[in-house]
Design a protein around this motif. Structure first.
Motif, PDB file in Angstrom:
ATOM      1  N   THR A 185      26.777 -41.172 -27.152  1.00  0.00           N
ATOM      2  CA  THR A 185      27.041 -42.086 -27.931  1.00  0.00           C
ATOM      3  C   THR A 185      28.068 -42.742 -26.668  1.00  0.00           C
ATOM      4  N   PHE A 236      23.623 -35.674 -29.686  1.00  0.00           N
ATOM      5  CA  PHE A 236      23.490 -37.639 -30.489  1.00  0.00           C
ATOM      6  C   PHE A 236      24.012 -37.960 -28.872  1.00  0.00           C
ATOM      7  N   MET A 263      24.274 -49.359 -30.852  1.00  0.00           N
ATOM      8  CA  MET A 263      23.627 -49.760 -32.167  1.00  0.00           C
ATOM      9  C   MET A 263      23.937 -50.841 -33.367  1.00  0.00           C
ATOM     10  N   THR A 300      32.161 -42.987 -34.173  1.00  0.00           N
ATOM     11  CA  THR A 300      30.625 -42.034 -34.045  1.00  0.00           C
ATOM     12  C   THR A 300      30.363 -40.514 -34.636  1.00  0.00           C
ATOM     13  N   LEU A 309      22.690 -47.165 -41.198  1.00  0.00           N
ATOM     14  CA  LEU A 309      22.605 -45.971 -40.555  1.00  0.00           C
ATOM     15  C   LEU A 309      22.361 -45.057 -41.405  1.00  0.00           C
ATOM     16  N   THR A 356      18.810 -38.024 -29.439  1.00  0.00           N
ATOM     17  CA  THR A 356      19.282 -39.557 -30.501  1.00  0.00           C
ATOM     18  C   THR A 356      20.621 -40.485 -29.969  1.00  0.00           C
ATOM     19  N   GLU A 357      20.162 -41.618 -29.191  1.00  0.00           N
ATOM     20  CA  GLU A 357      20.877 -42.228 -28.243  1.00  0.00           C
ATOM     21  C   GLU A 357      21.326 -43.366 -29.299  1.00  0.00           C
ATOM     22  N   TYR A 358      22.803 -43.506 -29.476  1.00  0.00           N
ATOM     23  CA  TYR A 358      23.550 -44.708 -30.593  1.00  0.00           C
ATOM     24  C   TYR A 358      23.916 -45.395 -29.673  1.00  0.00           C
ATOM     25  N   TYR A 359      23.792 -45.276 -28.604  1.00  0.00           N
ATOM     26  CA  TYR A 359      24.932 -46.531 -28.362  1.00  0.00           C
ATOM     27  C   TYR A 359      23.812 -47.849 -28.033  1.00  0.00           C
TER      28      TYR A 359
END
Length: 131
Positions: free
Chosen positions: A70, A68, A96, A2, A103, A91-94
């Motif tokens: 992740t 962000f 996804m 990421t 994306l 923003t949290e990407y975990y």
């Protein structure tokens, strides 16, 4: 990875990336302040160390537009603290990777789209007006 999701478009669009060989809270905050950082990608343990750092609130982080998170779950209480004490959206990407394989990243006037394995729209750039 990421981190590459933010590094590649930043460099491709003429931005600057400041990288550290090893994460150190004080050094991170000094670099962020010195370079007037606008975006960052960190893991929850790094956010926790930053929030626990006694001098965190003495640094000028007003240039941040986005942060962000992740790679691991981001506890609600920590997320709330980051949002209250640190300017810019979060923003949290975990998690996804379990969804669709696309994306969408908006960077000022550009939109870069990464899609599924069918290679439709892979790294397609298009101009997007500021709104």
């Amino acid at each position: 990875n990421t981190t590459l999701v933010s590094v590649i478009p930043t460099l491709g669009l003429g931005g600057t990336c400041v990288m550290m060989s090893k994460f150190d809270v004080r050094h991170y905050l000094e670099l962020a302040q010195l370079h007037r950082a606008t975006h960052t990608m960190l893991v929850p343990v790094q956010y926790q160390r930053l929030m626990d750092f006694p001098d965190f609130d003495h640094y000028d982080l007003s240039s941040f537009e986005a942060k962000f998170c992740t790679s691991a779950p981001f506890r609600a209480d920590l997320k709330r603290q980051v949002m209250q004490r640190w300017p810019g959206r979060l923003t949290e990407y975990y998690g996804m990777t379990e969804g669709e394989k696309w994306l969408n990243i908006n960077l000022r006037n550009f939109e870069i789209i990464v899609t599924d394995d069918d290679m439709e729209n892979v790294l397609r750039k298009m101009m997007m007006p500021n709104e």
